[in-house]
Scaffold this motif. Sequence first.
Motif, PDB file in Angstrom:
ATOM      1  N   TYR A 137      16.229  -3.745   6.196  1.00  0.00           N
ATOM      2  CA  TYR A 137      16.041  -4.327   4.067  1.00  0.00           C
ATOM      3  C   TYR A 137      14.604  -4.092   4.232  1.00  0.00           C
ATOM      4  O   TYR A 137      13.447  -3.887   4.548  1.00  0.00           O
ATOM      5  N   ARG A 138      14.615  -3.615   2.773  1.00  0.00           N
ATOM      6  CA  ARG A 138      13.205  -3.096   2.268  1.00  0.00           C
ATOM      7  C   ARG A 138      12.997  -3.710   0.960  1.00  0.00           C
ATOM      8  O   ARG A 138      12.882  -3.910   0.329  1.00  0.00           O
ATOM      9  N   ILE A 139      11.591  -4.178   1.498  1.00  0.00           N
ATOM     10  CA  ILE A 139      10.449  -4.976  -0.030  1.00  0.00           C
ATOM     11  C   ILE A 139       9.383  -4.968   0.212  1.00  0.00           C
ATOM     12  O   ILE A 139       8.815  -3.960   1.135  1.00  0.00           O
ATOM     13  N   ALA A 140       8.878  -4.096  -1.329  1.00  0.00           N
ATOM     14  CA  ALA A 140       7.457  -3.635  -1.430  1.00  0.00           C
ATOM     15  C   ALA A 140       7.431  -4.345  -2.501  1.00  0.00           C
ATOM     16  O   ALA A 140       7.394  -4.719  -3.531  1.00  0.00           O
ATOM     17  N   HIS A 141       5.679  -4.430  -2.664  1.00  0.00           N
ATOM     18  CA  HIS A 141       4.796  -4.578  -3.927  1.00  0.00           C
ATOM     19  C   HIS A 141       5.025  -3.774  -4.474  1.00  0.00           C
ATOM     20  O   HIS A 141       4.570  -2.372  -4.613  1.00  0.00           O
ATOM     21  N   SER A 142       3.712  -4.060  -5.867  1.00  0.00           N
ATOM     22  CA  SER A 142       5.164  -3.752  -6.923  1.00  0.00           C
ATOM     23  C   SER A 142       3.968  -2.436  -7.096  1.00  0.00           C
ATOM     24  O   SER A 142       4.350  -1.623  -7.732  1.00  0.00           O
ATOM     25  N   LYS A 143       2.417  -2.681  -6.287  1.00  0.00           N
ATOM     26  CA  LYS A 143       1.966  -1.646  -6.361  1.00  0.00           C
ATOM     27  C   LYS A 143       1.939  -0.671  -5.600  1.00  0.00           C
ATOM     28  O   LYS A 143       1.166   0.824  -5.432  1.00  0.00           O
ATOM     29  N   ALA A 144       2.791  -0.783  -4.328  1.00  0.00           N
ATOM     30  CA  ALA A 144       2.899   0.508  -2.788  1.00  0.00           C
ATOM     31  C   ALA A 144       3.358   1.350  -3.629  1.00  0.00           C
ATOM     32  O   ALA A 144       4.814   1.668  -4.074  1.00  0.00           O
ATOM     33  N   ARG A 145       3.644   2.526  -2.818  1.00  0.00           N
ATOM     34  CA  ARG A 145       3.590   3.558  -3.417  1.00  0.00           C
ATOM     35  C   ARG A 145       4.432   4.364  -2.004  1.00  0.00           C
ATOM     36  O   ARG A 145       4.009   3.817  -0.450  1.00  0.00           O
ATOM     37  N   VAL A 146       5.548   5.053  -1.822  1.00  0.00           N
ATOM     38  CA  VAL A 146       6.584   6.020  -0.694  1.00  0.00           C
ATOM     39  C   VAL A 146       6.512   6.913  -1.251  1.00  0.00           C
ATOM     40  O   VAL A 146       6.943   7.554  -2.147  1.00  0.00           O
ATOM     41  N   GLY A 147       7.067   8.184  -0.268  1.00  0.00           N
ATOM     42  CA  GLY A 147       7.465   9.155  -0.137  1.00  0.00           C
ATOM     43  C   GLY A 147       7.196  10.234   1.151  1.00  0.00           C
ATOM     44  O   GLY A 147       7.171   9.157   2.382  1.00  0.00           O
ATOM     45  N   LEU A 148       8.094  10.922   0.866  1.00  0.00           N
ATOM     46  CA  LEU A 148       7.909  11.644   2.179  1.00  0.00           C
ATOM     47  C   LEU A 148       7.578  12.871   2.325  1.00  0.00           C
ATOM     48  O   LEU A 148       7.982  13.866   1.951  1.00  0.00           O
ATOM     49  N   PRO A 149       5.901  12.959   2.073  1.00  0.00           N
ATOM     50  CA  PRO A 149       5.034  14.185   1.640  1.00  0.00           C
ATOM     51  C   PRO A 149       5.041  15.346   3.160  1.00  0.00           C
ATOM     52  O   PRO A 149       4.141  16.239   3.158  1.00  0.00           O
ATOM     53  N   ASP A 156      14.595  15.979  -4.611  1.00  0.00           N
ATOM     54  CA  ASP A 156      13.872  16.188  -4.833  1.00  0.00           C
ATOM     55  C   ASP A 156      12.733  15.690  -4.278  1.00  0.00           C
ATOM     56  O   ASP A 156      11.615  15.895  -4.422  1.00  0.00           O
ATOM     57  N   LEU A 157      12.479  14.173  -3.721  1.00  0.00           N
ATOM     58  CA  LEU A 157      11.608  13.748  -2.946  1.00  0.00           C
ATOM     59  C   LEU A 157      11.090  14.716  -1.611  1.00  0.00           C
ATOM     60  O   LEU A 157      10.450  14.497  -1.552  1.00  0.00           O
ATOM     61  N   ILE A 158      12.247  14.708  -1.494  1.00  0.00           N
ATOM     62  CA  ILE A 158      11.975  15.332  -0.045  1.00  0.00           C
ATOM     63  C   ILE A 158      11.609  17.250  -0.520  1.00  0.00           C
ATOM     64  O   ILE A 158      10.975  17.471   1.040  1.00  0.00           O
ATOM     65  N   THR A 159      12.097  17.602  -1.131  1.00  0.00           N
ATOM     66  CA  THR A 159      11.551  19.447  -1.334  1.00  0.00           C
ATOM     67  C   THR A 159       9.677  19.041  -2.423  1.00  0.00           C
ATOM     68  O   THR A 159       9.088  20.056  -2.145  1.00  0.00           O
ATOM     69  N   THR A 160       9.562  17.853  -2.627  1.00  0.00           N
ATOM     70  CA  THR A 160       8.352  17.867  -3.311  1.00  0.00           C
ATOM     71  C   THR A 160       7.114  17.327  -2.366  1.00  0.00           C
ATOM     72  O   THR A 160       6.099  17.274  -3.018  1.00  0.00           O
ATOM     73  N   GLY A 161       7.740  16.383  -1.693  1.00  0.00           N
ATOM     74  CA  GLY A 161       7.475  15.435  -0.882  1.00  0.00           C
ATOM     75  C   GLY A 161       6.237  14.216  -1.784  1.00  0.00           C
ATOM     76  O   GLY A 161       5.423  13.521  -1.727  1.00  0.00           O
ATOM     77  N   ARG A 162       6.870  14.317  -3.177  1.00  0.00           N
ATOM     78  CA  ARG A 162       5.620  13.309  -3.987  1.00  0.00           C
ATOM     79  C   ARG A 162       5.384  12.094  -3.505  1.00  0.00           C
ATOM     80  O   ARG A 162       6.925  11.260  -2.940  1.00  0.00           O
ATOM     81  N   GLY A 165       4.288  21.197   6.113  1.00  0.00           N
ATOM     82  CA  GLY A 165       5.330  22.371   6.959  1.00  0.00           C
ATOM     83  C   GLY A 165       6.506  21.933   7.694  1.00  0.00           C
ATOM     84  O   GLY A 165       6.283  22.378   8.671  1.00  0.00           O
ATOM     85  N   LEU A 166       6.692  20.511   7.502  1.00  0.00           N
ATOM     86  CA  LEU A 166       7.837  19.720   8.067  1.00  0.00           C
ATOM     87  C   LEU A 166       8.907  19.272   7.494  1.00  0.00           C
ATOM     88  O   LEU A 166       8.328  19.440   5.575  1.00  0.00           O
ATOM     89  N   LEU A 167       9.678  18.557   7.192  1.00  0.00           N
ATOM     90  CA  LEU A 167      10.833  17.903   7.476  1.00  0.00           C
ATOM     91  C   LEU A 167      10.638  17.027   7.531  1.00  0.00           C
ATOM     92  O   LEU A 167      10.414  16.595   8.069  1.00  0.00           O
ATOM     93  N   PRO A 168      11.245  15.523   6.427  1.00  0.00           N
ATOM     94  CA  PRO A 168      11.537  14.257   6.895  1.00  0.00           C
ATOM     95  C   PRO A 168      11.991  14.365   8.443  1.00  0.00           C
ATOM     96  O   PRO A 168      13.130  14.148   8.991  1.00  0.00           O
ATOM     97  N   GLY A 185       0.715  -0.961  -0.464  1.00  0.00           N
ATOM     98  CA  GLY A 185       0.219  -0.205   0.114  1.00  0.00           C
ATOM     99  C   GLY A 185       0.831   1.303  -0.332  1.00  0.00           C
ATOM    100  O   GLY A 185       1.131   1.682  -0.819  1.00  0.00           O
ATOM    101  N   ILE A 186       0.781   2.425   1.225  1.00  0.00           N
ATOM    102  CA  ILE A 186       1.634   3.040   1.860  1.00  0.00           C
ATOM    103  C   ILE A 186       2.960   3.263   2.587  1.00  0.00           C
ATOM    104  O   ILE A 186       2.722   2.321   3.207  1.00  0.00           O
ATOM    105  N   ALA A 187       3.932   3.568   1.846  1.00  0.00           N
ATOM    106  CA  ALA A 187       4.800   4.224   2.977  1.00  0.00           C
ATOM    107  C   ALA A 187       5.164   5.417   3.334  1.00  0.00           C
ATOM    108  O   ALA A 187       5.823   5.676   1.898  1.00  0.00           O
ATOM    109  N   LEU A 188       4.457   6.544   3.940  1.00  0.00           N
ATOM    110  CA  LEU A 188       4.871   7.584   3.712  1.00  0.00           C
ATOM    111  C   LEU A 188       4.931   8.384   5.185  1.00  0.00           C
ATOM    112  O   LEU A 188       4.974   7.942   6.166  1.00  0.00           O
TER     113      LEU A 188
END
Length: 719
Positions: A110-122, A149-155, A127-130, A95-98
């Motif tokens: 280690y990190r194993i993800a399902h192919s349909k999973a989405r991850v990000g640092l939103p 890219d990932l941290i400043t956009t949160g995508r 108004g915060l940072l990781p 699913g998600i790891a945000l």
Amino acid sequence: MAQYTRVSGSVGLITLQSPPVNALSAAVRQAIVDSMQRALSEPEVKSVVICGQNGLFSGGADIKEFRGQMSGPPLIPMIHAIEASSKPVVAAIEGIALGGALELALGCHYRIAHSKARVGLPEVTLGLLPGAGGSQRLPRLIGVPAALDLITTGRHVTAAEALKFGLVDQITDHNTVNVAVKFAQRVAGQPLDARRISTYPCLSPPDVDVLFEEVMQRVRRTARGAIAPIACVQAVRAAATLPYNQGMERERELMATLSTSGQTRALQYFFFAQRAVGRWSMPSGARWDTSKPRPVHKAAVIGLGTMGRGIAVALAQAGFSVVAVETQEKQLMEAKQAISGMLERGAKRRGVAPALDKINYGCNIQSVAHVDLVIEAVFEDMALKKKVFQQLSAVCKPGTFLCSNTSGLDIDQLACQTRNPELVVGMHFFAPAHVMKLLEVVYGPKSSPLAVATAMQLGKKIGKVSVAVGNCRGFVGNRMLKPYLEQALFLLEEGATPEFVDQVLEEFGFAMGVFRMSDLSGLDVGWKVRMADGLAVPNPTTGQATRLRQGRRYSPLGDLLCEQGRFGQKTGRGWYQYNKPGSQVAKPDPWLHSFLDEYRAWHALVARRIDHQEVLERCLYSMINEGFRILEDGIAAGPEDIDVIYVFGYSWPRHRGGPMFYATTVGLNKVLERLEHYHQAHPDVPSLQPCDLLRKLVASGSPPIQKWREVIKKVRSQL
Ligand SMILES: CCC/C=C/C(=O)SCCNC(=O)CCNC(=O)[C@H](O)C(C)(C)COP(=O)([O-])OP(=O)([O-])OC[C@H]1O[C@@H](n2cnc3c(N)ncnc32)[C@H](O)[C@@H]1OP(=O)([O-])[O-]
């Protein structure tokens, strides 16, 4: 909560359990700490897997907890303890790891993800940072450019993209937890030193200073005053230049500044506001959870001007079959070409096939006979719209929903043209309709909950944030825009310039000031409406009377510009001048300044020095005052609806939460006091007269915005 079980004999499985998104609440963090201790103390357990229940790893820190005093074990030491564990820990990401959840996964070995999973640092979007080590671990794992890219956009990124970055070690199409458990068994007993990301050097490209400079400039340009994106760059810079421990200290300092800022409070409010608007209600008592929508398979769009084209594209891209109707042959051909181009460009951007075959074109209204829902998008003219609704009512199969994309005309008058007024609602899109996220779903007194529920659901399916609002002139968005525009014109009369007013509003965070925005939208649009309303009259005489219409102060400045053929960008002249018609680069226009001087002289007005504060207060507080009237009238169910409309439809800076939230940060008593002050100075401007609801809220001690609905209920029951 989290459940600890032993699986396959030697694997400790920690399952996060906190519906709906397994957020890392205090209880969940405590359970993780306890489960890890247990796994480490059980000699049979050789490795650990962390997963989330219901196919969802976790949505990150529990945002609701940010409001109060934090309790329970903090994330940072918890993640450090996981990373320091002597037994391998594997994150099984479904699913998600945000946010904090991805930071937790980065602490795993280690990190194993399902192919349909989405991850990000939103976190930046809140108004915060990781701030749980994410800003320090991510660049060490995937490199500085990708982390920036990932941290400043949160995508959010897909599992495939995460694998490409090296953010996850493996992706699977199978049961992720089973795969992770097998993996954990395989790596049990292997050395872990090379798996602890905090010990990695931070690999930076050779021109890292240039990169940081470029990113910082881009972020400052686009942030519109938001501070979190800048802090995100600073935190990643710390990762690139400092040892891990010092980087963590910098992350902590930056996080402390952000978490006490008003911006994070505004963005957290806005996060919940966006979700609150889906739980719509009508004054009749009809609600989102008791009103079932009817499925829509086939929709029609009538009128293929700019709005109709965008709506057709939005529908087709979401997979709906569309009948697109334009009665003028030449315009139909032009629209067909334009729509195909929009679909092709959109498909190329998204890497999919263009949905060209989803649209059938017609030049006859008869071709909509078999659709489930029609969106009328003809010219903004009541007589024309009435005619279209009469035709639709005669042509369409029984039960067809008839919707109008009017930006402010009376939905009820359109409903009255049809046999089934209960099936009529407004669907007010914003230009360009295939891009802008906002949709106002407008119910009239006769609209049924079924029609509202169906339009709201359709909006959701085509990716819009839909807000249900009542029927009045301009609905919510344009009704509030009116006093804002009006004050801007009055300020020009009194001595300001368009550039100064725009500069103040853009510094506040609007993407465009009021005059640049008007030039973009076209000045003739409002002019035609004012003419129809009997407000704009040609050749006004001199003196006070010209600036009074229908008993209130009026500025004819916009009308005078239109009389000169200055319609904004499209004619190359408006409040600004442009190199050529259609150009977007606004330049101050000396002609306009002389015109303003002459206008003031003509009306015996003496220009005075207007400051920053007056521009902001008059433009924004008059708009906010109208927002309170809208709440009082029951046109919007709550302040969240107004704020979501303004952020998504009118470029209100998100980090200020929306106009109604902004009023709480200024202080309702201050807004009231300033409105009183300006109304005293301009008694012929009704929009500056503080409304009753504002007075009542102040009298009841300015309750927090979440409590306004109770006061509103009381005010309405007294009416
Ligand atoms: C040191 C600190 C560092 C770490 C910081 C962080 O982690 S910051 C956090 C970083 N994480 C993020 O920014 C992720 C924010 N969340 C999302 O982006 C989306 O909710 C989603 C993608 C998880 C699910 O989308 P979807 O369209 O499937 O569903 P939906 O969106 O409708 O939500 C369903 C319900 O869950 C609720 N809820 C959701 N998340 C949280 C939460 N973290 N907390 C609490 N509640 C949360 C949401 O309010 C709603 O409740 P309602 O209205 O039914 O009472």
